[in-house]
Design a protein around this motif. Structure first.
Motif, short mmCIF file in Angstrom:
data_model
loop_
_atom_site.label_atom_id
_atom_site.label_comp_id
_atom_site.label_asym_id
_atom_site.label_seq_id
_atom_site.Cartn_x
_atom_site.Cartn_y
_atom_site.Cartn_z
N SER A 21 0.69 -1.11 0.03
CA SER A 21 -0.39 -0.03 0.01
C SER A 21 0.55 1.16 0.16
O SER A 21 1.83 1.23 0.41
N SER A 30 -6.01 12.59 -7.11
CA SER A 30 -6.29 11.94 -7.99
C SER A 30 -5.83 13.30 -9.05
O SER A 30 -6.50 12.78 -9.78
N SER A 71 -4.28 -0.67 -8.40
CA SER A 71 -5.54 -0.54 -8.03
C SER A 71 -5.70 0.71 -7.45
O SER A 71 -4.59 1.65 -6.59
N ARG A 72 -6.61 1.66 -7.12
CA ARG A 72 -6.26 3.55 -5.93
C ARG A 72 -7.37 3.51 -5.44
O ARG A 72 -8.76 3.11 -6.44
N ASP A 73 -7.99 4.49 -4.58
CA ASP A 73 -8.75 4.50 -3.82
C ASP A 73 -8.24 5.95 -3.42
O ASP A 73 -7.22 7.15 -2.98
N ASN A 74 -8.55 7.40 -4.95
CA ASN A 74 -8.43 7.82 -4.85
C ASN A 74 -9.35 8.92 -3.47
O ASN A 74 -8.78 10.27 -2.85
N ALA A 75 -10.05 8.35 -3.27
CA ALA A 75 -10.95 9.46 -1.32
C ALA A 75 -9.81 8.88 -0.62
O ALA A 75 -9.13 9.49 0.70
N LYS A 76 -9.35 7.68 -0.32
CA LYS A 76 -8.41 7.31 0.90
C LYS A 76 -7.08 7.66 0.58
O LYS A 76 -6.40 7.39 1.07
N THR A 78 -5.04 6.06 -1.35
CA THR A 78 -3.82 5.28 -1.34
C THR A 78 -3.75 4.83 -2.77
O THR A 78 -5.27 4.81 -4.00
N ASP A 80 -2.86 0.44 -4.03
CA ASP A 80 -2.48 -0.66 -3.78
C ASP A 80 -2.08 -1.02 -5.18
O ASP A 80 -1.95 -1.38 -5.90
#
Length: 121
Positions: A21, A30, A71-76, A78, A80
């Protein structure tokens, strides 16, 4: 400025899995493409995977296709890297990178400190 901190590295047997991560701070990720690189002892840093700002475009180096997933989580804020079916040749320090595109490390603006992944045979 973007600060990147990787986590999740460790020692695993061949065939096992690890999930890396990368946590970003300083600005929302983002607005930047994010990538993973790795560097084995005595070798140059090499491209592993990259994901576009929206997550729509993803590219992998051939040696990890079908085994690794970025993968990505723009809200967090992060990104991975899920690594399955690990092989001893995957052993390296893995780095998170931001602000670039493509396979050349010099194209990226920001780097994490790296996390060690060791795959035993």
């Amino acid at each position: 400025q973007v600060q990147l901190v990787e986590s999740g590295g460790g020692l695993v047997q061949a065939g096992g899995s690890l999930r890396l991560s990368c946590a970003a701070s300083g600005r929302p990720i983002s607005s930047v493409n994010m990538g993973w690189f790795r560097q084995a002892p005595g070798k140059e840093r090499e491209f592993v995977a990259v994901i576009s700002m929206s997550g729509v475009r993803i590219y992998y180096t051939d040696s990890v296709k079908g085994r690794f997933t970025i993968s990505r989580d723009n809200a967090k804020n992060t990104v991975d890297l899920q690594m399955n079916s690990l092989k001893p040749e995957d052993t390296a320090v893995y780095y998170c990178a931001a602000g670039g595109w493509g396979t050349n490390p010099s194209g990226y603006d920001y780097w994490g400190q790296g996390t060690q992944v060791t795959v035993s045979s």
